[in-house]
Design a protein around this motif. Structure first.
Motif, short mmCIF file in Angstrom:
data_model
loop_
_atom_site.label_atom_id
_atom_site.label_comp_id
_atom_site.label_asym_id
_atom_site.label_seq_id
_atom_site.Cartn_x
_atom_site.Cartn_y
_atom_site.Cartn_z
N PHE A 184 -11.70 8.69 -3.56
CA PHE A 184 -11.87 9.20 -4.93
C PHE A 184 -13.14 8.65 -5.60
CE2 PHE A 184 -7.21 9.67 -4.43
CZ PHE A 184 -7.13 11.03 -4.67
N VAL A 241 -15.40 11.21 -7.20
CA VAL A 241 -14.75 12.28 -7.95
C VAL A 241 -14.79 11.93 -9.43
CG1 VAL A 241 -12.56 13.47 -8.35
CG2 VAL A 241 -13.23 12.81 -6.02
N CYS A 299 -7.99 5.00 -0.49
CA CYS A 299 -7.88 5.83 -1.72
C CYS A 299 -9.10 5.64 -2.59
CB CYS A 299 -6.64 5.42 -2.52
SG CYS A 299 -5.11 5.79 -1.72
#
Lengths: 101, 101
Positions: B90, B93, B86
């Motif tokens: 991310f 981002v 995860c």
């Protein structure tokens, strides 16, 4: 809606990201960022009155690749160790019946 | 009161304990316990319609010491891998501004 375990994993990830950004980048925690994370997010596990040299020693243990930052893998490894300690500590304890009030 | 990160670690520990007890002991998850944990606690990450042989294959990957159960260290290692996935996903981002409502 996310389950408690899914929320827990999201918290692990987002907490690192928050303090990595305070450390000036997304890729790791500097010593000041690590110190702030420990004091604010893990106060139960962080003794009061630690000196700067104590945080420096802790940083040194966590920063296994010696690049002067704690990256995500090093951070999550330390949390895994903390979980394992808790699991071992409580392994033979019988859960108490919840209070009715 | 525990912080979100402290609560997250407690959830990781207590979830294992719950399903280990359903597996007939405190020390590990049998395949049925692992399957139930995945389906109920990590539904976002558990594809619908997995077959018994898929759970068996997953069990085999997690059970690194081949004692036919997933112990706490093996469980927490798998969660650490999930967190790392995860985090990597991310990492680049930009967080969205929270909605005002």
């Amino acid at each position: 809606m996310a389950t408690p375990l899914e929320q827990a994993l999201a918290t692990v990830v987002s907490t690192f990201r928050k303090y990595a950004e305070l450390s000036g980048g997304k890729h790791g925690l500097c010593q000041a960022g690590l110190k702030e994370l420990l004091q604010k997010e893990l106060p139960t596990w962080t003794p009061m009155g630690l000196r700067e040299c104590d945080y420096s020693a802790f940083m040194s243990v966590l920063d296994t690749d010696k690049d002067c930052k704690v990256d995500f893998v090093e951070y999550v490894r330390s949390l895994a160790c903390l979980c394992t300690f808790c699991h071992d500590y409580f392994e033979d304890v019988t859960p108490m019946t919840p209070c009715s009030q």
